[in-house]
Design a protein around this motif. Sequence first.
Motif, short mmCIF file in Angstrom:
data_model
loop_
_atom_site.label_atom_id
_atom_site.label_comp_id
_atom_site.label_asym_id
_atom_site.label_seq_id
_atom_site.Cartn_x
_atom_site.Cartn_y
_atom_site.Cartn_z
N LYS A 35 -0.24 -2.35 -1.91
CA LYS A 35 0.07 -1.00 -2.38
C LYS A 35 -0.11 -0.89 -3.89
N ALA A 36 0.26 -1.93 -4.61
CA ALA A 36 0.10 -1.91 -6.06
C ALA A 36 -1.37 -1.89 -6.48
N LEU A 37 -2.24 -2.50 -5.68
CA LEU A 37 -3.67 -2.55 -5.99
C LEU A 37 -4.46 -1.42 -5.34
N GLY A 38 -3.80 -0.59 -4.55
CA GLY A 38 -4.50 0.53 -3.90
C GLY A 38 -5.45 0.11 -2.80
N PHE B 235 -7.52 -10.54 -4.15
CA PHE B 235 -6.84 -11.67 -4.79
C PHE B 235 -5.66 -11.20 -5.64
N LEU B 236 -5.84 -10.11 -6.38
CA LEU B 236 -4.74 -9.61 -7.20
C LEU B 236 -3.59 -9.10 -6.34
N GLY B 237 -3.91 -8.48 -5.22
CA GLY B 237 -2.86 -8.04 -4.30
C GLY B 237 -2.06 -9.21 -3.75
N PHE B 238 -2.78 -10.28 -3.39
CA PHE B 238 -2.11 -11.50 -2.91
C PHE B 238 -1.25 -12.11 -4.01
#
Length: 213
Positions: free
Chosen positions: A150-153, A93-96
């Motif tokens: 990519k930001a959330l790994g 969800f955070l990646g989205f």
Amino acid sequence: MSFGSPNNPYEKPQNPQQPQPGYGYPQQPQQPQQPGYGYPQQAPQGVPPQQGYPQQPGYGYPQAPQVPASAYGYPQQPGYGGQPPYANWGQRFLGFLVDMLVFAVPYVLVIVGANAKMGALSAIGGLALLGLAIYQLIIEGKNGQTLGKKALGIRLVRELDGQPIGVGMAFVRRLAHFLDSLACYLGWLWPAWDAKRQTFADKVCSTIVIRTN
């Protein structure tokens, strides 16, 4: 000494010192040879010699090999039992959300330009949106990571072998997300309790999202 019967000249004389069987002397039964006491046991019929029976785990059924996490390009993590380290619902969800924030700037340009009747500003915003969408699709298909992932790994890969799904399949997966929006967006919430943390689109396209660290 007896020389046989005088009426039968061909009858052989008998030796009185050697008793004949059947005249009061019982015959001794022949003892069968038992295997094991110096005698090699015979192999069962149909089994080649010096081979025996191969032992098969699971009552004769070979066990299916388990795909380790290293097959997905990452070292096996403790506590996963050889399974790939699936990304949880919060990470997805955070990646989205990060991806949506990236699209926010050109989207605002389109809205502001349209309200202010500034066609040039709206066109710039529209081109920026289109270019950014194509860019996100390409990098997700080639290496499995949008800017938000990519930001959330986390990374999108094929469930079969852990490799990137390709640009074409990434586009098909985007279209399949309409299944996630059915029934009150249930598909978007499905990774919260699914064993493989998959949305409906992931199940249709045979994809998973895993952690990269």
